[in-house]
Enzyme design. Structure first.
Site, PDB file in Angstrom:
ATOM      1  N   SER A 153       0.887  -1.173   0.000  1.00 22.37           N
ATOM      2  CA  SER A 153       0.000   0.000   0.000  1.00 22.37           C
ATOM      3  C   SER A 153       0.916   1.213   0.000  1.00 22.37           C
ATOM      4  O   SER A 153       2.102   1.087   0.345  1.00 22.37           O
ATOM      5  CB  SER A 153      -0.838  -0.043   1.278  1.00 22.37           C
ATOM      6  OG  SER A 153      -1.424   1.217   1.518  1.00 22.37           O
ATOM      7  N   TYR A 166      -2.479  -0.877  10.282  1.00 28.10           N
ATOM      8  CA  TYR A 166      -2.487  -1.256   8.859  1.00 28.10           C
ATOM      9  C   TYR A 166      -1.146  -0.888   8.219  1.00 28.10           C
ATOM     10  O   TYR A 166      -0.522  -1.718   7.539  1.00 28.10           O
ATOM     11  CB  TYR A 166      -3.651  -0.553   8.153  1.00 28.10           C
ATOM     12  CG  TYR A 166      -3.751  -0.817   6.661  1.00 28.10           C
ATOM     13  CD1 TYR A 166      -4.347  -1.970   6.176  1.00 28.10           C
ATOM     14  CD2 TYR A 166      -3.257   0.098   5.733  1.00 28.10           C
ATOM     15  CE1 TYR A 166      -4.459  -2.207   4.806  1.00 28.10           C
ATOM     16  CE2 TYR A 166      -3.358  -0.126   4.361  1.00 28.10           C
ATOM     17  CZ  TYR A 166      -3.959  -1.279   3.907  1.00 28.10           C
ATOM     18  OH  TYR A 166      -4.066  -1.501   2.557  1.00 28.10           O
TER      19      TYR A 166
HETATM   20  N1  LIG Z   1      -8.548  -0.906  -2.496  1.00 29.17           N
HETATM   21  C1  LIG Z   1      -7.533  -0.095  -2.372  1.00 29.17           C
HETATM   22  O1  LIG Z   1      -7.645   1.115  -2.684  1.00 29.17           O
HETATM   23  C2  LIG Z   1      -6.199  -0.591  -1.865  1.00 29.17           C
HETATM   24  C3  LIG Z   1      -5.128   0.314  -1.812  1.00 29.17           C
HETATM   25  C4  LIG Z   1      -3.903  -0.137  -1.353  1.00 29.17           C
HETATM   26  C5  LIG Z   1      -3.741  -1.449  -0.980  1.00 29.17           C
HETATM   27  N2  LIG Z   1      -4.801  -2.314  -1.035  1.00 29.17           N
HETATM   28  C6  LIG Z   1      -4.559  -3.713  -0.673  1.00 29.17           C
HETATM   29  O2  LIG Z   1      -5.071  -4.545  -1.694  1.00 29.17           O
HETATM   30  C7  LIG Z   1      -5.502  -5.802  -1.135  1.00 29.17           C
HETATM   31  C8  LIG Z   1      -6.935  -6.075  -1.527  1.00 29.17           C
HETATM   32  O3  LIG Z   1      -7.742  -5.062  -0.984  1.00 29.17           O
HETATM   33  P1  LIG Z   1      -9.255  -4.801  -1.419  1.00 29.17           P
HETATM   34  O4  LIG Z   1      -9.396  -3.348  -1.490  1.00 29.17           O
HETATM   35  O5  LIG Z   1      -9.600  -5.668  -2.559  1.00 29.17           O
HETATM   36  O6  LIG Z   1      -9.990  -5.289  -0.067  1.00 29.17           O
HETATM   37  P2  LIG Z   1     -11.429  -5.941   0.161  1.00 29.17           P
HETATM   38  O7  LIG Z   1     -12.366  -5.535  -0.901  1.00 29.17           O
HETATM   39  O8  LIG Z   1     -11.750  -5.629   1.577  1.00 29.17           O
HETATM   40  O9  LIG Z   1     -11.137  -7.497  -0.002  1.00 29.17           O
HETATM   41  C9  LIG Z   1     -10.326  -8.131   0.945  1.00 29.17           C
HETATM   42  C10 LIG Z   1     -10.375  -9.615   0.739  1.00 29.17           C
HETATM   43  O10 LIG Z   1      -9.635 -10.226   1.807  1.00 29.17           O
HETATM   44  C11 LIG Z   1     -10.420 -11.243   2.382  1.00 29.17           C
HETATM   45  N3  LIG Z   1     -10.159 -11.409   3.814  1.00 29.17           N
HETATM   46  C12 LIG Z   1     -10.238 -10.480   4.779  1.00 29.17           C
HETATM   47  N4  LIG Z   1     -10.024 -11.050   5.977  1.00 29.17           N
HETATM   48  C13 LIG Z   1      -9.812 -12.370   5.754  1.00 29.17           C
HETATM   49  C14 LIG Z   1      -9.570 -13.479   6.595  1.00 29.17           C
HETATM   50  N5  LIG Z   1      -9.509 -13.365   7.921  1.00 29.17           N
HETATM   51  N6  LIG Z   1      -9.417 -14.692   6.036  1.00 29.17           N
HETATM   52  C15 LIG Z   1      -9.502 -14.851   4.692  1.00 29.17           C
HETATM   53  N7  LIG Z   1      -9.742 -13.844   3.849  1.00 29.17           N
HETATM   54  C16 LIG Z   1      -9.906 -12.607   4.380  1.00 29.17           C
HETATM   55  C17 LIG Z   1     -11.851 -10.784   2.199  1.00 29.17           C
HETATM   56  O11 LIG Z   1     -12.716 -11.906   2.281  1.00 29.17           O
HETATM   57  P3  LIG Z   1     -14.245 -11.729   2.777  1.00 29.17           P
HETATM   58  O12 LIG Z   1     -14.877 -10.821   1.758  1.00 29.17           O
HETATM   59  O13 LIG Z   1     -14.740 -13.106   2.773  1.00 29.17           O
HETATM   60  O14 LIG Z   1     -14.147 -11.090   4.131  1.00 29.17           O
HETATM   61  C18 LIG Z   1     -11.787 -10.174   0.799  1.00 29.17           C
HETATM   62  O15 LIG Z   1     -11.939 -11.153  -0.185  1.00 29.17           O
HETATM   63  C19 LIG Z   1      -5.279  -5.667   0.372  1.00 29.17           C
HETATM   64  O16 LIG Z   1      -4.045  -6.250   0.699  1.00 29.17           O
HETATM   65  C20 LIG Z   1      -5.238  -4.170   0.604  1.00 29.17           C
HETATM   66  O17 LIG Z   1      -4.497  -3.852   1.749  1.00 29.17           O
HETATM   67  C21 LIG Z   1      -6.018  -1.906  -1.470  1.00 29.17           C
END
Ligand SMILES: NC(=O)c1ccc[n+]([C@@H]2O[C@H](COP(=O)([O-])OP(=O)(O)OC[C@H]3O[C@@H](n4cnc5c(N)ncnc54)[C@H](OP(=O)(O)O)[C@@H]3O)[C@@H](O)[C@H]2O)c1
Length: 245
Positions: A153, A166
């Site tokens: 991130s 985080y």
């Molecule tokens: N979106 C952004 O702008 C952004 C920016 C920088 C970095 N990131 C990084 O990108 C990655 C994906 O983020 P995202 O935005 O796609 O997040 P998201 O929409 O919240 O999706 C997160 C995923 O992780 C799974 N997860 C969470 N807790 C879990 C657990 N205890 N066991 C198994 N699976 C779990 C969730 O499953 P459930 O749905 O079943 O809970 C979901 O499929 C992350 O590493 C995040 O830090 C995102």
């Protein structure tokens, strides 16, 4: 990197494990990898979401995926060892691992941090990554060319006020990536990190509730770098911190 055009069969005959594959960026990555020929192992917490991704992949005619329902918060080292054994039995090797699942935790002043949230975030974003990586490395060595990819991130590269546990978890992830990249530099395994940048997902909406999501790229729009780092075009890239946007 946005210019990168992946060959249609970039990931043919590859088996790739994606964590958090049921939603957001992980879902888009799993579908993109399958579309480019990979057999994808969908790991996540909510079975219904994983089944929906499974169905999308099957209906599109891509290689049949596998589902691993697992809550990374409670999983033990034995769970990961068993998973590695099953993958080896079924596929013989693992060619790619995308560590994507993460928790955001609670944003706010450091003095308000609660240890239960810290524990949850570090368990999912860091400890689970360590255990999963440790278990998968031996079967990744059996690949001709394997990619271990960590999700970072912008706050994993430059600290920022109020991003507490985080940001700490993402800095630790970057450190793990660098150490592993150095340790495995003369092997078939390359290790890198990717920062997706602001992307339209549930996590982003939680972090920025007042933002208009339509101003953000959708997960499907940022897949070029995810594909590049998983396919053999990035064979010589190791220890790098890339940005998807
Ligand atoms: N979106 C952004 O702008 C952004 C920016 C920088 C970095 N990131 C990084 O990108 C990655 C994906 O983020 P995202 O935005 O796609 O997040 P998201 O929409 O919240 O999706 C997160 C995923 O992780 C799974 N997860 C969470 N807790 C879990 C657990 N205890 N066991 C198994 N699976 C779990 C969730 O499953 P459930 O749905 O079943 O809970 C979901 O499929 C992350 O590493 C995040 O830090 C995102």
């Amino acid at each position: 990197m946005l210019e990168y055009q992946a060959a249609k069969d970039l990931l043919k005959n590859k088996t790739i494990l994606v964590t958090g594959a049921g939603d957001g960026i992980g879902k888009a990555a799993a579908i993109a990898y399958a579309k480019h020929g990979a057999t994808v192992i969908l790991l996540g917490k909510t079975v219904k979401k994983l089944e929906a991704v499974y169905d999308l992949i099957e209906q599109a005619g891509y290689p049949t995926p596998a589902i691993v329902p697992l809550d990374l918060k409670g999983a033990t080292e034995q769970n990961y060892k068993d998973m590695a054994e099953t993958i080896e039995e079924q596929f013989g090797k693992l060619d790619g691992l995308l560590h994507n699942a993460s928790l955001l935790g609670v944003l706010g002043p450091f003095e308000h941090i609660t240890m239960s949230t810290v524990n949850d975030v570090l368990q999912v974003n860091l400890i689970a990554e360590i255990m999963l990586t440790k278990a998968m490395l031996p079967i990744m060595r059996k690949s001709e060319s394997a990619s271990l990819l960590f999700t970072s991130s912008s706050v994993g590269r430059q600290g920022r006020a109020y991003w507490g546990e985080y940001a700490i978890s993402k800095f630790a992830t970057e450190g793990m990536m660098q150490s592993l990249a150095h340790e495995y530099e003369d092997t078939v395994i390359r290790v890198n990190s990717i920062n997706p940048g602001a992307t339209r997902t549930g996590m982003r909406a939680n972090a920025y509730p007042a933002e208009n999501p339509q101003t953000l790229k959708a997960p499907e729009d940022i897949m070029a770098t995810y594909l590049y780092l998983m396919g053999d075009d990035s064979k010589d890239v190791n220890g790098q911190q890339l940005n998807a946007q």
